[in-house]
Motif scaffolding. Structure first.
Motif: not given
Length: 317
Positions: A52-59, A286-301
């Motif tokens: 849903x977030x266009x800012x995360x539409x990256x490879x 652990x995957x969602x926490x390791x890869x994304x939920x600690x990522x600034x862009x994902x937390x912002x989205x």
């Protein structure tokens, strides 16, 4: 001839985690059930946010969302049956379901290794060739890499299932595991499995170590490139991007190498079950926490999505 006169096994009994003391069974069931639900919700949330977030539409996030989908499949191949066995006296699984479970467990796992390899290549291009990144990692190439990972993973494991089809079961049908892993099935077979086990170990080891070597080549090149970055801030940012990837690579490969790349003799199945819990439950959890939920862009989205939802609901109240 003697084997032909024996009755073929039509179902297996999964011992699961029955070695756990009775007073701990309810606690372990509740813990594993909660972890399974969090795994499903967390990885689904990652896919939704990326979609849903266009800012995360990256490879990078396209590959991460695919990996999250694979984690949902991987944990769902084994966990529902394992959890069901905690609360029911009937712990059987029919022969066809057992073979299907074994196939999807290894096929999804092999596809995950391929996706991890693709993700390491993506990070290599992003950091080592930043000016050419958009040109190289085009949407069409990204889709081709993901499709190739899926087709390759499911195709190569078909060879594993060809070898498993050579097994014959005509004696004990109790599997000392919580899913139809290959090692206990080899031990239950009433035909000589020495050659089949060796061939299977070579196949699985080739899948693991070939993808691991290519992944580590990418990260080794990344490391040298990062060390050449003059800015301290730039080096920290590049290291932060790769650290989460390397954590997942270590968890995924470490547990699988322990279970499937060791010599086929002297297996301690109870120890293997413990490592399999890490592989099938803890890593996807652990995957969602390791890869994304600690990522600034994902937390912002995620924050923007929550705020948008609250803004839509506020007029109602």
């Amino acid at each position: 001839m003697e084997g032909a006169n024996k009755t073929a096994v039509s179902e297996f009994i999964l011992l699961g985690l029955s070695t756990i003391e009775d007073h701990l069974q309810a606690f372990i069931f509740l813990l594993l059930f909660i972890m399974y639900l969090v795994t499903l919700l967390g990885n689904t949330l990652v896919i939704f946010i990326v979609w849903v977030d266009h800012r995360l539409h990256t490879p990078m996030y396209f590959f991460i969302s695919n990996f999250s989908f694979l984690e949902i499949l991987f944990t769902s191949v084994t966990n529902p049956k394992m959890l069901l066995n905690f609360i029911t006296d009937r712990k059987t699984i029919n022969f066809a379901m057992c073979m299907a479970q074994s196939y999807f467990y290894f096929a999804v796992g092999a596809t995950e290794f391929a996706i991890l390899m693709v993700m390491s290549f993506d990070r290599y291009v992003a950091i080592c060739c930043p000016l050419q990144y958009v040109t190289i990692m085009r949407p069409r190439l990204c889709v081709q890499l993901v499709l190739g990972s899926w087709v390759g993973g499911f195709s190569v494991i078909s060879l594993h299932m060809v070898m498993m089809s050579k097994l014959r079961f005509c004696g004990p049908n109790v599997i000392n595991h919580f899913f139809c892993d290959s090692t206990p099935l080899f031990q239950l077979s009433c035909v000589d499995t020495h050659l089949i086990q060796k061939m299977d170990a070579i196949l699985l080891s080739t899948i693991m170590f070939s993808s691991l070597c290519l992944t580590m080549v990418s990260y080794s090149c990344l490391l040298f490139s990062i060390l050449r970055i003059p800015s301290t801030v730039g080096r920290k940012k590049a290291f932060a991007t790769c650290t989460s990837h390397l954590m997942v690579v270590s968890l995924a490969y470490g547990s699988c190498i322990f279970m499937y790349a060791r010599p086929v003799t002297g297996y301690a199945l109870d120890l293997n079950k413990g490592v399999a819990v890490l592989n099938t439950i803890l890593t996807p959890f652990l995957n969602p926490f390791i890869y994304t939920f600690r990522n600034k862009n994902v937390k912002l989205a995620l924050r923007d999505a929550i705020n948008h939802r609250i803004a839509k609901l506020s007029p109602i109240f």
